[in-house]
Design a protein around this motif. Structure first.
Motif, PDB file in Angstrom:
ATOM      1  N   LEU B  12      71.061  81.432  58.908  1.00  0.00           N
ATOM      2  CA  LEU B  12      71.637  80.523  57.920  1.00  0.00           C
ATOM      3  C   LEU B  12      71.243  80.993  56.521  1.00  0.00           C
ATOM      4  CD1 LEU B  12      71.730  78.776  60.548  1.00  0.00           C
ATOM      5  CD2 LEU B  12      71.227  76.806  59.106  1.00  0.00           C
ATOM      6  N   SER B  13      72.226  80.918  55.619  1.00  0.00           N
ATOM      7  CA  SER B  13      71.887  81.217  54.215  1.00  0.00           C
ATOM      8  C   SER B  13      72.917  80.554  53.312  1.00  0.00           C
ATOM      9  CB  SER B  13      71.855  82.728  53.973  1.00  0.00           C
ATOM     10  OG  SER B  13      73.175  83.229  53.929  1.00  0.00           O
ATOM     11  N   VAL B  14      72.546  80.383  52.053  1.00  0.00           N
ATOM     12  CA  VAL B  14      73.467  79.761  51.095  1.00  0.00           C
ATOM     13  C   VAL B  14      73.767  80.766  49.985  1.00  0.00           C
ATOM     14  CG1 VAL B  14      73.773  77.928  49.374  1.00  0.00           C
ATOM     15  CG2 VAL B  14      72.646  77.427  51.564  1.00  0.00           C
ATOM     16  N   GLN B  15      75.051  80.955  49.719  1.00  0.00           N
ATOM     17  CA  GLN B  15      75.459  81.738  48.541  1.00  0.00           C
ATOM     18  C   GLN B  15      75.995  80.722  47.519  1.00  0.00           C
ATOM     19  OE1 GLN B  15      77.043  82.990  51.688  1.00  0.00           O
ATOM     20  NE2 GLN B  15      74.981  83.799  51.876  1.00  0.00           N
ATOM     21  N   SER B  16      75.446  80.758  46.314  1.00  0.00           N
ATOM     22  CA  SER B  16      75.878  79.772  45.308  1.00  0.00           C
ATOM     23  C   SER B  16      76.200  80.473  44.001  1.00  0.00           C
ATOM     24  CB  SER B  16      74.767  78.743  45.085  1.00  0.00           C
ATOM     25  OG  SER B  16      75.137  77.858  44.057  1.00  0.00           O
ATOM     26  N   THR B  17      77.423  80.298  43.554  1.00  0.00           N
ATOM     27  CA  THR B  17      77.849  80.885  42.291  1.00  0.00           C
ATOM     28  C   THR B  17      78.608  79.842  41.492  1.00  0.00           C
ATOM     29  OG1 THR B  17      78.051  83.053  43.334  1.00  0.00           O
ATOM     30  CG2 THR B  17      79.132  82.768  41.194  1.00  0.00           C
ATOM     31  N   ASN B  18      78.233  79.660  40.249  1.00  0.00           N
ATOM     32  CA  ASN B  18      78.910  78.690  39.359  1.00  0.00           C
ATOM     33  C   ASN B  18      79.067  77.331  40.017  1.00  0.00           C
ATOM     34  OD1 ASN B  18      79.079  80.531  37.264  1.00  0.00           O
ATOM     35  ND2 ASN B  18      81.087  81.291  37.916  1.00  0.00           N
ATOM     36  N   MET B  19      77.988  76.883  40.616  1.00  0.00           N
ATOM     37  CA  MET B  19      77.888  75.530  41.196  1.00  0.00           C
ATOM     38  C   MET B  19      78.840  75.333  42.386  1.00  0.00           C
ATOM     39  SD  MET B  19      75.450  74.009  39.714  1.00  0.00           S
ATOM     40  CE  MET B  19      75.472  72.227  39.507  1.00  0.00           C
ATOM     41  N   LYS B  20      79.283  76.436  43.004  1.00  0.00           N
ATOM     42  CA  LYS B  20      80.014  76.350  44.287  1.00  0.00           C
ATOM     43  C   LYS B  20      79.055  76.880  45.357  1.00  0.00           C
ATOM     44  CE  LYS B  20      84.010  75.104  42.507  1.00  0.00           C
ATOM     45  NZ  LYS B  20      84.270  73.649  42.531  1.00  0.00           N
ATOM     46  N   HIS B  21      78.775  76.071  46.324  1.00  0.00           N
ATOM     47  CA  HIS B  21      77.727  76.427  47.278  1.00  0.00           C
ATOM     48  C   HIS B  21      78.321  76.622  48.673  1.00  0.00           C
ATOM     49  CE1 HIS B  21      75.799  74.563  43.881  1.00  0.00           C
ATOM     50  NE2 HIS B  21      76.093  73.340  44.267  1.00  0.00           N
TER      51      HIS B  21
END
Lengths: 155, 204
Positions: B12-21
């Motif tokens: 599991l991992s989270v990619q977050s860019t410009n407040m889109k997660h």
């Protein structure tokens, strides 16, 4: 960017619009469960004419009460996922605000903090006069009153 | 609870860019079968005050793909625990929980896309719509030695904004960065773009 300024207490990183959206998503469901329409917990004597310096003490007491007493058992009963999601938004943002409030503990501020404490006790006594579940439901439904008051300090 | 036969989702991992997660994981595969996943989350309040409570994700309870847009679930600047499990009919896997709670203040902020144009003698900018969380800080200046840099905060999104009335023959440059109120952070500035009243957009 906008922030809360409760007298000397400044709180950044909370978007009031997100709280309003969360409450509006569950307002009808929550307020429909409140059958005691003759009682208001956050009445005028609690929130009206609060001075700036007093506001930090009062909001901290109110938010801690909501976090420790009102919200704490509400989520268990919230089967509806819309309520759970909105509840989580409110609880976590209240948690952020409460954790950033550091009202002055200096002696000169005693009378101000006492005044805030008396206001909070009005709210707490009204809460305690109701059955706990009815009181939690009513307090939950009055979050819009609280947000409206908090909005005055959002700039 | 169904008999746990399925392996739990991994990585599991989270990619977050410009407040889109975006939460992603390695898919669980059973030949010839469709696996569904359930995603749940817990904010700091829930994990401290009512740790038995998990909230179903808005869009991924259930979902087929090994990913979930959790943007609408992350609505406070606190650490969030996230977990996923796989299901196949009545079979369910164990929950897999994200190793480190995710906080939106770790999102990557990129310089915004902008379009600098002229409308007659008017210097106009159009900014991409990144959502209600974003404000834009626009810096613009006349390209000449010692020119003063002007700054304008823009909250409107996706619509042209007038910056300046230009003087004939002068060149003007613009750069922009985003500001996110909820996490109190700026993006880097974009590359500057320059225009000349009679000429086309000039690369730096």
């Amino acid at each position: 960017g906008q922030e809360f300024q409760f007298g000397p207490c400044r709180v950044e990183g909370v978007v009031l619009q997100e709280l309003w959206e969360a409450f509006r998503a569950m307002k009808d469901i929550v307020q429909a469960k409140d059958n005691i329409t003759s009682v208001r917990l956050l009445r005028k004597e609690v929130l009206q004419n609060v001075s700036d310096t007093e506001s930090c003490y009062l909001i901290r007491a109110l938010l801690k009460f909501y976090l420790n007493t009102v919200f704490k058992n509400s989520l268990d009963k919230a089967a509806d996922s819309r309520i759970r999601k909105s509840f989580s938004t409110l609880a976590n943002n209240f948690f952020v605000i409460a954790s950033k409030l550091q009202p002055s503990q200096e002696k000169e501020m005693f009378s101000t903090s006492e005044s805030a404490r008396r206001r909070f006790l009005l709210f707490q006594r009204a809460f305690q006069q109701l059955d706990i579940q009815a009181a939690q439901t009513k307090a939950f439904g009055e979050v819009d009153i609280l947000l409206t008051w908090m909005e005055k300090f959002y700039q | 609870d169904g008999v746990t036969v399925l392996p739990a989702p991994q990585n599991l991992s989270v990619q977050s860019t410009n407040m889109k997660h975006l939460l992603t994981w390695s898919p669980v595969t059973v030949p010839g079968e469709i696996i569904y996943y359930f995603v749940e989350y817990q904010g700091e309040y829930e994990s401290l005050y009512m740790s038995h409570i998990w909230i179903p994700s808005s869009w991924c309870s259930p979902t087929e793909g090994p990913e979930c847009d959790i943007t609408d679930d992350i609505t406070a600047t606190v650490p969030y625990k996230l977990r996923v499990r796989a299901t196949l009919g009545s079979q369910t896997s164990a929950w897999s929980t994200l190793q480190h709670p995710f906080n939106r203040n770790s999102t990557t902020l990129t310089p915004p896309v902008m379009e600098v144009t002229k409308d007659g003698f008017h210097l106009v900018i159009k900014l991409e719509d990144l959502g209600p969380q974003f404000e834009f800080l626009v810096a613009y200046w006349r390209r000449e030695p010692g020119a003063k840099e002007h700054v304008k905060v823009v909250r409107s999104r996706g619509i042209p904004v007038h910056l300046e009335t230009m003087e004939p023959g002068a060149a003007y440059c613009v750069k922009v960065q985003t500001f996110v109120k909820a996490i109190r952070r700026h993006s880097p500035f974009s590359q500057a773009e320059c225009v000349k009243v009679q000429g086309e957009t000039l690369p730096l």
